[in-house]
Scaffold this active site. Structure first.
Site, PDB file in Angstrom:
ATOM      1  N   GLU A  49       6.801  10.371 -12.750  1.00  0.00           N
ATOM      2  CA  GLU A  49       6.911  11.003 -11.614  1.00  0.00           C
ATOM      3  C   GLU A  49       8.327  11.103 -10.497  1.00  0.00           C
ATOM      4  OE1 GLU A  49       5.351   8.218 -12.326  1.00  0.00           O
ATOM      5  OE2 GLU A  49       3.577   8.367 -10.682  1.00  0.00           O
TER       6      GLU A  49
ATOM      7  N   ASP B 284       1.781   7.304 -12.906  1.00  0.00           N
ATOM      8  CA  ASP B 284       1.266   6.361 -12.135  1.00  0.00           C
ATOM      9  C   ASP B 284      -0.604   6.478 -12.899  1.00  0.00           C
ATOM     10  OD1 ASP B 284       3.435   5.237 -11.475  1.00  0.00           O
ATOM     11  OD2 ASP B 284       2.943   5.636  -9.205  1.00  0.00           O
TER      12      ASP B 284
ATOM     13  N   ASP C 280      -3.320   5.157 -10.968  1.00  0.00           N
ATOM     14  CA  ASP C 280      -4.505   5.509 -10.070  1.00  0.00           C
ATOM     15  C   ASP C 280      -4.586   7.193  -9.835  1.00  0.00           C
ATOM     16  OD1 ASP C 280      -1.986   6.775  -8.945  1.00  0.00           O
ATOM     17  OD2 ASP C 280      -1.979   5.032  -7.332  1.00  0.00           O
TER      18      ASP C 280
ATOM     19  N   TYR D 299       2.353  -2.882 -11.221  1.00  0.00           N
ATOM     20  CA  TYR D 299       1.883  -1.415 -10.310  1.00  0.00           C
ATOM     21  C   TYR D 299       1.455  -2.075  -8.604  1.00  0.00           C
ATOM     22  CZ  TYR D 299       0.829   3.115  -8.688  1.00  0.00           C
ATOM     23  OH  TYR D 299       0.078   4.149  -8.157  1.00  0.00           O
TER      24      TYR D 299
ATOM     25  N   ARG E 147       0.032  -0.900  -6.227  1.00  0.00           N
ATOM     26  CA  ARG E 147      -1.110  -0.711  -5.484  1.00  0.00           C
ATOM     27  C   ARG E 147      -2.769  -0.674  -6.399  1.00  0.00           C
ATOM     28  NH1 ARG E 147       1.997   3.963  -5.191  1.00  0.00           N
ATOM     29  NH2 ARG E 147       2.670   4.517  -3.214  1.00  0.00           N
TER      30      ARG E 147
ATOM     31  N   HIS F   4      -5.663  -2.791 -13.221  1.00  0.00           N
ATOM     32  CA  HIS F   4      -6.285  -3.563 -14.300  1.00  0.00           C
ATOM     33  C   HIS F   4      -6.236  -5.018 -13.740  1.00  0.00           C
ATOM     34  CE1 HIS F   4      -7.139  -0.235 -16.776  1.00  0.00           C
ATOM     35  NE2 HIS F   4      -5.710  -0.179 -16.910  1.00  0.00           N
TER      36      HIS F   4
END
Length: 826
Positions: A9, A82, A84, A284, A286, A329
Site C-alpha cells: 500500500e 498490512d 490489520d 508493525y 499498529r 503478533h
C-alpha cells in the site's frame, strides 16, 4: 515481464521489499485504498443488507488501470498490504477492482519488513480473511451512517459546515466535560509545613508534616509550638523494594511516551513510526500486543549481556489487555536489536532510540532499591515530621530507561544522609506555606489517548486521525491559557523567630493542552442532549467489542448494523423535526444605560455579543475576540466590545482606526489591515502605537531586493519563511539566514525555483495558455489557468497534440453560467 506481482500500500514499503526479492518479482504500490465510499452520497443500502457501494476515486483510476494491466500479465498476484483489518480490506478491494482470478491470488502478511520475514511470508501465503474484511466494513459503514445522518442535523440546528463522528464526538465530550470540571472547581486553601534538619554528619535533609494544616491561625499556632523545641529521630525503617520495567510499546503507549519525552503530537509519532516500519527498521506500529517473539527475546538477551553484563539480563513475558482478533503478533520493537541507533533524520533517530530503549529495558533485571522512612519527634508537641528517601542498590533496567508520567504533581524521592534512631537533630527552619487544591488537569494528546484506551473507545489506528480531526474541525484547540496572579501566605520559623509574608504566584496557565472551543462545546451539548446513545462511553466501547467479535467470526456484521440503524434513523428524523436550535446563547445582564438585554451566542461568522433581545427589531452586534469564550465572558468584557471601532485619526492622509474582526483585533490604515500583537488590548491602542505598527508593516512589505528589475519581498506563512518574486512564492530553507538574505542568496533561490519549474515543464503551448507538467508519483498534468487534468500513467507525453489536450481541458473545465436574463412568458 515478471511472473510475480507484489502489491503493497505504500511506495516506501515497495522500495524496501523490492530489495529482498529476485528478478521474478515486481513490487508495486496501491497508494493506500484504491476504493472507498463516495463522498457525496450515503452509498449504503439501508433498506436491504447494508451493502456499501464502493467506487474507485478519480485520482486512482489511472493507477488501477495500470495495476490491472500488470496483474493480467502475471502468473501470481501477491497481496501484501498490512496485517490489520485496514490492510485486509485493501487486499480485498485490490482483488475485487482488479478482477483477479482467485487461483492467482496469494495473501501474505508480515510483522516486519526484513528479508527473513518477507521470504517466510512468501513461503506461507494464505487466503483473504473475510472476517477481518467484514469487521473493517462494519466500522466504515457504521461511521458513515453516523456521520452522514448526524452532520446535516448539525447544519440545521447549530451551524453550517459542521460534522459529527462516532469516535470524534465522544473524544470532544471527554475534553468538554474536563473543561467544565475545571471551570466549576472551587479551590480550597491549606498550609503545607516543611522543615529542614541537620544530623550528626552535618548534612541537611528535608521533612514535612504528613497532613496539611487547614487555617492560618492553626499554622501560626503550630509554628509557635516549635519555638525552643528539641528534635530527634523517633523511628527509622529501611525496606528493600523492587521496580519492574514497563512492557514493550503498543501503539497507544508509544504515542503517550513520545508525547511525554519527545514532545511529538500523536499524528507525528504515527507518521515517523510509519517511515521507520517501511524502511524495515521497526516492526508493525499498529498493535495492541505487548508480546515479543522468542527470536526477539533471544536477541535482546544477547545484546544486554554484551553491553551491560550477565546480571542485567532477565527475559520476561508481559500480559496485555486482549483485544481479540485486533491484537497483532508482537509489540513494537526494532527489527535488529543489536542496532542501538540509526543515522537518518533527527525525528526518526529519536523515536527509534526510544523504541530500542523500551524494548531492551523490558528484558532487563528489576531495579533493586532501599526505601527509608524517618519519623522526627519534637519535645514540645506530639505531631511528628516525616522524611522519605530512596536509594538505588542495583540499577537494573534503570541503566537504560525509565517510563515517563503524566502526573505533574508527582514528587521524586531523593537521597537521605546516614541517620540512626534516637539521633538528635538541629532544625534550620520550618515553613508553613499556603497551598491550594488544584483542578483536574486538561488533557494532553497523550493523556487523551490513555483515557480513550481505558474506556475501550477506538483502536490504535483511530487515535491519531481522531485527535487530528477534532482539531481540524475547530472543536478543540491546543490552547495557551494565560494564568492569573494569586496571593498566598508563608509563615517561617527561623532562629526561634516567627515571620509572615505575602507572596504571589501565577496559577492556571496551560500550554499545549486540549481546550474545547465555543463551537465544540455547543455541538457537544446538542449531541449529548439529543443523541445520548451515540455519545455514551459504554455504547462506543461496546461497538468496538462488536467489531472484534465480527473479526473473530462470532457475529454477522450486517445484523449488528441493522440493530443499530433501526433505532438510530428514527431518532435522527425526530431530532431534525422537533429539536430546538442550539446557539449556546447566554444572557449576561442588562446595558447599564439603556436597560437592553446583553447576550452572547454563536452567529454565522462565529461567537458574538448582542445588545437587544432576540425579538428586538434593532440589535447591535460585535465579534468576540479569539481569547474570549461564550461560556466565560463577563458583562463588562462584552460591553467593551461595543466600544469598537475606535477612530484614532489620520496618518499620511489615511484614516486610522482600531477594530475587532473574525480573526481578532486589528488596526486599519486606509485599505491595509494590521493584526494586533497577541495580548494587546484594542481599547488601549493609541495613535502612537498604531503608527509603530503601520511603519513595521510598511517595512515588512517593502522590497528587500530586486531581480530582473522586479521587486523581491519576504514573509512567513503556513509553511515557514518565504520570498515572493513575480507572483511566485519560494520557500527559504534553514540553510539560509532568513534575517540577513544576501543578493546572492536571493538570486540562487529564484534561479533554483525557475530551474525546477522548467524541469517540470514537458510541453508548452504559450499562445493557448496550456502546458504539460510533471506531477508527483510519476504522473503528468495538463494545466490551463486554474484547470488541471491528470493524464493516465501510460500516456506518451511526446505524442500529445494540441487538439487532444484542448479537448481534455474543455471536458474538465466547468461550464460557464449564462448571463442572459430570463424573460417571463406572457
Amino acid at each position: 515481464m515478471a511472473k510475480n506481482l507484489v502489491i503493497v500500500e505504500s511506495p516506501a514499503k515497495a522500495k524496501t521489499i523490492e530489495k529482498f526479492l529476485g528478478k521474478d518479482f515486481k513490487v508495486e504500490s496501491s497508494f493506500g485504498h484504491i476504493a472507498d465510499l463516495p463522498s457525496k452520497e450515503l452509498a449504503v443500502d439501508v433498506e436491504g443488507d447494508f451493502k456499501p457501494k464502493y467506487i474507485v476515486p478519480r485520482d486512482k483510476k489511472a493507477l488501477v488501470k495500470s495495476l490491472k494491466a500488470l496483474a493480467d500479465k502475471a502468473d501470481t498476484v501477491w497481496l501484501a498490504s498490512d496485517e490489520d483489518r485496514e490492510g485486509e480490506a485493501i487486499a480485498w478491494h485490490l482483488a475485487e477492482e482488479l478482477k483477479l482470478d482467485e487461483s492467482k491470488i496469494k495473501r501474505i502478511v508480515f510483522h516486519e519488513i526484513t528479508k527473513s520475514a518477507i521470504l517466510k511470508a512468501i513461503e506461507n501465503p494464505r487466503k483473504i480473511n473475510y472476517n477481518l474484511v467484514n469487521a473493517q466494513q462494519a466500522r466504515r459503514v457504521l461511521d458513515r451512517l453516523v456521520g452522514y445522518e448526524l452532520s446535516p442535523v448539525l447544519w440545521k440546528k447549530v451551524k453550517g459546515g459542521l460534522s459529527a463522528g462516532r469516535v470524534q464526538s465522544v473524544s470532544v465530550r471527554l475534553i468538554v466535560e474536563r473543561e467544565r470540571e475545571i471551570q466549576g472547581f472551587k479551590s480550597a486553601p491549606s498550609f503545607r509545613v516543611d522543615a529542614e534538619f541537620v544530623g550528626d554528619e552535618g548534612k541537611a535533609f528535608k521533612a514535612k508534616l504528613p497532613k496539611n494544616i487547614e487555617t492560618l491561625d492553626e499554622a501560626k499556632s503550630f509554628l509557635e509550638k516549635n519555638i525552643g523545641a528539641g528534635f530527634k529521630i523517633s523511628d527509622l525503617t529501611k525496606k528493600p523494594a523492587k521496580k519492574q520495567p514497563a512492557a514493550p510499546f503498543t501503539t497507544s503507549t508509544l504515542q503517550q511516551e513520545a508525547s511525554r519525552k519527545l514532545y511529538f503530537p500523536v499524528a507525528k509519532t504515527m507518521n515517523v513510526a510509519q517511515r521507520l516500519y517501511e524502511a524495515g527498521l521497526i516492526t508493525y506500529m499498529r498493535t495492541d500486543s505487548v508480546n515479543l517473539s522468542d527470536e526477539a527475546k533471544s536477541a535482546a538477551q544477547k545484546e544486554i549481556k554484551a553491553s551491560f553484563g550477565e546480571k542485567y539480563s532477565k527475559p520476561r513475558n508481559f500480559k496485555g489487555k486482549s483485544k481479540g482478533a485486533q491484537e497483532a503478533h508482537e509489540a513494537i520493537r526494532p527489527t535488529d536489536i543489536s542496532r542501538h541507533s540509526i543515522d537518518i533524520d533527527r525525528d526518526q533517530s529519536r523515536l527509534y532510540e526510544l523504541i530500542w530503549k523500551r524494548t531492551i529495558a523490558s528484558q532487563m533485571s528489576d531495579a533493586e532499591l532501599e526505601r527509608t522512612n524517618v519519623r522526627i519527634e519534637a519535645s514540645t508537641h506530639d505531631q511528628e515530621f516525616t522524611a522519605n528517601g530512596e536509594m538505588i542498590k542495583f540499577d537494573g533496567f534503570l541503566k537504560v530507561y525509565l517510563e515517563g508520567t503524566d502526573n505533574e504533581d508527582e514528587e521524586q524521592e531523593g537521597m537521605l544522609p546516614n541517620l540512626r534512631k534516637g539521633e538528635n537533630l538541629k532544625n534550620n527552619f520550618i515553613t508553613a506555606t499556603e497551598r491550594f487544591t488544584r483542578a483536574p488537569a486538561r488533557y494532553t494528546e497523550a493523556s487523551l489517548v490513555k483515557k480513550l484506551e481505558e474506556l475501550g473507545i477506538g483502536r490504535p489506528s483511530t487515535y491519531a486521525p481522531t485527535i487530528s480531526t477534532i482539531q481540524q474541525r475547530n472543536y478543540v484547540e491546543k490552547g495557551t491559557i494565560e494564568g492569573v496572579e494569586r496571593k498566598y501566605k508563608m509563615l517561617s520559623l527561623k532562629k526561634e523567630a516567627l515571620s509572615e509574608k505575602t507572596l504571589s504566584e501565577v496559577v492556571g496557565s496551560d500550554k499545549g493542552k486540549l481546550v474545547p472551543t465555543d463551537i465544540g462545546m455547543i455541538v457537544n451539548d446538542f449531541l449529548v442532549e439529543n443523541f445520548k446513545t451515540i455519545l455514551d462511553y459504554n455504547f462506543t466501547a461496546k461497538v468496538e467489542q462488536d467489531f472484534d467479535d465480527i473479526a473473530e467470526g462470532n457475529e454477522k456484521w450486517t445484523e449488528i448494523l441493522r440493530d443499530f440503524y433501526k433505532d438510530f434513523h428514527p431518532k435522527v428524523k425526530d431530532v431534525e423535526k422537533n429539536a430546538e436550535r442550539e446557539s449556546g446563547e447566554r444572557i449576561l445582564g442588562e446595558h447599564p444605560d439603556t436597560g437592553r438585554t446583553i447576550l452572547v451566542r454563536l452567529g454565522k461568522f462565529g461567537a458574538m455579543a448582542q445588545i437587544g433581545a432576540p425579538d428586538d427589531e434593532e440589535k447591535q452586534f460585535a465579534s468576540l475576540r479569539p481569547d474570549q469564550q461564550l461560556n466565560t465572558i463577563t458583562l463588562e468584557e462584552a460591553l467593551d466590545l461595543f466600544k469598537l471601532p475606535r477612530k484614532l485619526g489620520e496618518f499620511d492622509q489615511q484614516e486610522v482606526e482600531v477594530n475587532n474582526g473574525r480573526f481578532g483585533p486589528y488596526v486599519r490604515y486606509g485599505k491595509t489591515f494590521i493584526s494586533l500583537p497577541k495580548g494587546m488590548d484594542p481599547l488601549e491602542v493609541t495613535m502612537e502605537t498604531a503608527k509603530e505598527l503601520i511603519e513595521e508593516k510598511k517595512k515588512a512589505d517593502a522590497p528587500i531586493a530586486f531581480y530582473e528589475e522586479k521587486p523581491v519581498q519576504k514573509g512567513v506563512g503556513r509553511f515557514g519563511p518565504f520570498i515572493k518574486w513575480d507572483n511566485m512564492f519560494i520557500n527559504v530553507s534553514k540553510k539560509y539566514n532568513f534575517d540577513d538574505l544576501s543578493q546572492n542568496d536571493i538570486e540562487t533561490l529564484i534561479e533554483d525555483k525557475l530551474k525546477k519549474e522548467r524541469e517540470k515543464l514537458l510541453r508548452d503551448w504559450p499562445s493557448e495558455g496550456i502546458r504539460v507538467e510533471k506531477a508527483r508519483w510519476g504522473r503528468f498534468n495538463v494545466i490551463k489557468g486554474k484547470t488541471k487534468v491528470e493524464l493516465p500513467k501510460t500516456t506518451d507525453v511526446d505524442k500529445l497534440t494540441l487538439e487532444e489536450v484542448k479537448a481534455m481541458v474543455d471536458k474538465k473545465a466547468p461550464a460557464k453560467k449564462s448571463t442572459r436574463k430570463k424573460t417571463s412568458k406572457k
